[in-house]
Design a protein around this motif. Structure first.
Motif, PDB file in Angstrom:
ATOM      1  N   ARG A  43      39.153  28.262  44.123  1.00  0.00           N
ATOM      2  CA  ARG A  43      39.555  29.496  43.416  1.00  0.00           C
ATOM      3  C   ARG A  43      40.395  29.145  42.185  1.00  0.00           C
ATOM      4  O   ARG A  43      40.217  29.707  41.103  1.00  0.00           O
ATOM      5  N   ARG A  47      39.575  29.699  38.248  1.00  0.00           N
ATOM      6  CA  ARG A  47      40.507  30.440  37.391  1.00  0.00           C
ATOM      7  C   ARG A  47      40.782  29.650  36.098  1.00  0.00           C
ATOM      8  O   ARG A  47      40.883  30.218  35.010  1.00  0.00           O
ATOM      9  N   ALA A 116      35.691  39.691  39.027  1.00  0.00           N
ATOM     10  CA  ALA A 116      36.587  39.124  40.054  1.00  0.00           C
ATOM     11  C   ALA A 116      36.061  37.770  40.534  1.00  0.00           C
ATOM     12  O   ALA A 116      36.836  36.830  40.742  1.00  0.00           O
ATOM     13  N   ARG A 119      36.684  35.136  37.882  1.00  0.00           N
ATOM     14  CA  ARG A 119      38.112  34.759  37.802  1.00  0.00           C
ATOM     15  C   ARG A 119      38.531  33.895  38.992  1.00  0.00           C
ATOM     16  O   ARG A 119      39.651  33.411  39.049  1.00  0.00           O
ATOM     17  N   ASP A 121      38.785  35.211  41.973  1.00  0.00           N
ATOM     18  CA  ASP A 121      39.524  36.110  42.868  1.00  0.00           C
ATOM     19  C   ASP A 121      38.699  36.560  44.070  1.00  0.00           C
ATOM     20  O   ASP A 121      39.253  37.038  45.056  1.00  0.00           O
ATOM     21  N   GLU A 122      37.366  36.480  43.965  1.00  0.00           N
ATOM     22  CA  GLU A 122      36.529  36.945  45.083  1.00  0.00           C
ATOM     23  C   GLU A 122      35.500  35.896  45.451  1.00  0.00           C
ATOM     24  O   GLU A 122      34.839  35.334  44.570  1.00  0.00           O
ATOM     25  N   ASP A 167      35.521  37.051  50.857  1.00  0.00           N
ATOM     26  CA  ASP A 167      36.041  38.415  50.719  1.00  0.00           C
ATOM     27  C   ASP A 167      34.964  39.460  51.019  1.00  0.00           C
ATOM     28  O   ASP A 167      35.229  40.464  51.673  1.00  0.00           O
TER      29      ASP A 167
END
Ligand SMILES: Cc1cc2nc3c(=O)[nH]c(=O)nc-3n(C[C@H](O)[C@H](O)[C@H](O)COP(=O)(O)OP(=O)(O)OC[C@H]3O[C@@H](n4cnc5c(N)ncnc54)[C@H](O)[C@@H]3O)c2cc1C
Length: 409
Positions: A43, A47, A116, A119, A121-122, A167
């Motif tokens: 992750r 990012r 997401a 990034r 994030d997911e 997620d």
């Protein structure tokens, strides 16, 4: 019409400079992929790509990507090989699930989930295979029943890679039992941590606990969890499987960094030959030559089939050709490594400079390359029926309402 897309070579130079300045070197031995630490690191790396302006090269700009071409992605992939990249996110998050959402999702699903994902994030995974068998995907029995404006999901999925760290999952379920099996399915976007979802990890022969089984007990899903149309789950899954074959065959442009390779590279075999004192053995040299030739053929095949699919010369189902070849090649590479390593493949000497600790594990895992993303037998079926136009395999349950098909006996 003029286009202001950055020329590929200029993009390559910019990527090379950015990677050198920002990304850590690739670890010499790939760390285990079945830990929370590994997923957190992926992750974080994703990012970094995002913040540096190199995430989602082939995803449209309105969903957080760069809107560039597969050639830009190839250039970036080449340049990224010496660096630590979020490869864990390639399959299935980016190359399969996000690519499928791009094709099938509503505008809201795309605007919510794709940025997401890009990034970091997911994490998205696939809930397709079931304990009763993954090849007959259309015959699945997990069910989603309509209840007012929501759906209630029950059943079980299995072999879901990385589900414990995810997620959301793209989950195929039966929503209509009165029609033949391909017509009663719907694809849903399911929050992995929703109430009623139990995720259990499975231990493989290699010791890895990357696979999971999920149990759904009256999981409530809102109406907007449907991906595509209600009852059109087979069309949606077929699109998803095209992306899966492309990802497994190495032809997907929707990755972050080096594509996953099925099977080791010939350099590892060279190191093994040196470490085991077989550098001058002509038989070993021949084996290494064959393994290297197969990797060259694989790369050429991937490039040829990708171009042919892009121009329409071959149908998307042709992704099954490199998928099949990659699996056959993975077996050849791992078997050759074991032949050269001999007893060292079982003793896993650490720090011997020859990666012998991975040889035995790669060998134990090699059957997975013939199953992941649909088995090689199913790939052969796809090639014969959908690329070569040969007659379809007969199926007694094809035109029968699913509720009348005997199952579970
Ligand atoms: C590394 C890896 C990652 C995976 N990740 C996921 C994931 O994230 N999500 C997910 O849902 N699933 C995942 N899977 C599961 C995978 O999709 C299934 O293993 C695959 O579809 C085969 O299903 P099965 O194992 O149930 O075998 P079965 O369907 O039971 O098949 C058993 C054998 O019979 C053969 N066979 C079956 N039907 C036919 C036919 N009609 N013609 C010829 N041969 C046939 C098969 O080729 C196979 O050799 C993963 C598997 C692996 C190995």
């Amino acid at each position: 019409m003029t286009t202001d897309i950055e020329p590929v070579e200029k993009f390559r130079t910019r990527a090379r400079n950015w990677l050198r300045a920002n990304m850590p070197p690739a670890p010499s031995v790939a760390p285990p992929s079945d830990t929370e630490v590994a997923w957190d690191r992926a992750r974080q790396l994703q990012r970094m790509l995002h913040d540096g302006g190199f995430a989602g090269i082939c995803f449209p700009a309105e969903y957080g990507g760069l809107g560039l071409t597969a050639d830009h992605q190839d250039a970036f992939t080449d340049e990224s090989i010496p660096y630590e990249m979020p490869l864990l996110l390639n399959v299935p998050t980016l190359a399969i699930c996000a690519a499928s959402l791009l094709d099938l999702g509503t505008e809201e699903q795309k605007r919510t989930h794709l940025p997401a994902v890009l990034r970091g994030d997911e994490i998205l995974v696939q809930f397709l295979s079931e304990p009763r068998g993954g090849s007959d995907l259309a015959g699945l029995t997990s069910r989603a029943d309509r209840d007012g404006d929501r759906w209630i999901l029950n059943g079980s999925k299995i072999w879901s890679s990385g589900a414990y760290a995810a997620d959301y999952a793209l989950c195929l379920a039966r929503t209509d039992w009165s029609v033949p099996k391909h017509h009663g399915l719907t694809l849903f976007l399911v929050p992995v941590h929703a109430e009623g979802v139990t995720v259990r990890r499975i231990k493989q022969v290699t010791g890895s606990t990357e696979f999971c089984q999920e149990f759904f007990d009256d999981v409530e899903l809102p109406a907007d969890a449907v991906v595509g149309r209600v009852g059109a789950g087979w069309e949606a899954a077929s699109r998803l499987l095209v992306h899966e074959r492309a990802a497994l065959g190495g032809t997907s442009p929707y990755t972050s960094g080096a594509r996953p390779h099925l099977g080791g590279e010939a350099d590892q075999l060279l190191r093994l030959a040196k470490a085991t004192g077989q550098w001058d053995n002509s038989r070993v040299r021949e084996d290494i030559g064959e393994a290297r030739a197969m990797n060259v053929v694989r790369d050429q095949l991937i490039s040829h089939v990708t171009k042919a699919i892009t121009t329409g010369a071959l149908p998307p189902a042709a992704g099954a050709i490199p998928r099949l070849f990659s699996a056959e090649n993975a077996w050849l590479q791992t078997d050759t490594a074991v032949r050269i390593a001999g007893p060292m493949a079982a003793t896993h000497t650490r720090g011997d400079g020859a990666d012998t600790e991975t040889v035995g594990l790669d060998y134990l895992f090699r059957a997975a390359w013939s199953l992941a993303g649909g088995s090689t037998e199913m790939a052969r079926n796809v090639i014969s029926e959908r690329v070569l136009g040969m007659p379809r395999e007969s199926a007694a349950d094809r035109d029968v309402p699913f509720s009348e098909v005997p199952h579970g006996r």
